[in-house]
Design an enzyme around this catalytic site. Structure first.
Site: not given
Ligand code: ZN
Length: 274
Positions: A201, A138-139, A142
């Site tokens: 997100e 997830h990171e 981004h």
């Molecule tokens: Zn996030």
């Protein structure tokens, strides 16, 4: 729409029209981004090195190796993904580094150029490698989608208004440094950090699931992981810092369910590829 908003959008559109629109690989969404990749990476490196000087990396060799192993597998998955989609240019400028830092904070972050930090406090919630892959995937998503640079670009237009942007955007300028810290949720001087936008997100959830699946971690574990995170309290009985920028609520869970079919396909294919 109030006057400031109109100014922001007009300026955004003008800048966008000039040179600044790029596309997020995978989702195809166009984004406002006039921050040069090279500058983002060099500022990241500077903050990352300072962070490592001021914070101790873990002496637990086994846990450190686990974080690094998950990180390597996710990085390889991104390379594989870019080759598959013929977007190898997206891989330029990455020098991946994954570190486990000694801290009770339940947190993790990634910066442009591929510098990723996991805090030992997170390991209480991310107990398996697949759990770690949820967070790191997830990171890193981004970063891959250049969300930080996009946030900075919008904040520039919002805060500096009609000032000459070209002059303001300098690596060493105070405004740039402040916006960088703000865009990545670093440094208390920026005040209360708002959650990253729902759009970012959502995009990071989708890409993160794909990356972890391609790294042969079962994407299904993401749902119990985020549910567990939502129930977690830190040593002071507060919700983990990670949740201040990544609220784990029903919206996130239903989003993950929506993306699961696609992620499952990538997972099955990765297992078949061996
Ligand atoms: Zn996030």
């Amino acid at each position: 729409m109030n006057k400031n908003r109109i100014t922001l959008w007009t300026l955004g559109l003008t800048v966008c029209g000039l040179c600044a629109c790029s596309e997020v690989a995978i989702t195809g969404r166009s984004q406002l981004n006039f921050m040069p990749d090279s500058m983002m990476s060099s500022m990241s490196l500077q903050h990352y090195q300072t962070f490592l000087k001021e914070n101790k990396t873990s002496t637990d060799a086994q846990q450190t190796e686990r974080v690094k192993r998950v990180g390597r597998r996710i990085a390889q998955a991104i390379t594989k993904y870019c080759r598959m989609k013929d977007i190898q240019s997206e891989l330029r400028g990455y020098h991946w580094e994954f570190n486990l830092v000694d801290s009770n904070d339940i947190n993790a972050w990634a910066m442009p150029g591929g510098k990723v930090v996991v805090y030992t406090g997170l390991l209480a919630v991310a107990q398996t490698e697949a759990d770690l892959a949820v967070v790191i995937g997830h990171e890193v998503a981004h970063v891959f989608a250049k969300h930080g640079a996009e946030r900075m670009s919008y904040n520039y237009t919002a805060q500096l208004g009609g000032m000459a942007l070209a002059k303001a955007i300098e690596e060493k300028s105070e405004a740039t440094q402040k916006l960088f810290l703000g865009a990545f949720g670093l440094g208390a001087q920026v005040g209360v950090m708002l959650p990253f936008s729902r759009l970012h997100e959502s995009e990071a959830d989708r890409l993160g699931l794909i990356f972890m699946a391609m790294a042969k971690y079962n994407p299904e574990v993401s749902i119990p992981f985020w549910q567990r995170m939502a129930r977690t309290k830190d040593g002071k009985g507060q919700p983990p810092e990670f949740l201040s920028t990544h609220p784990s609520d029903e919206r996130r869970i239903s989003r993950l369910r929506r993306y699961m079919d696609e992620a499952r396909d990538y997972y099955r294919q990765a297992l078949r590829d061996g």
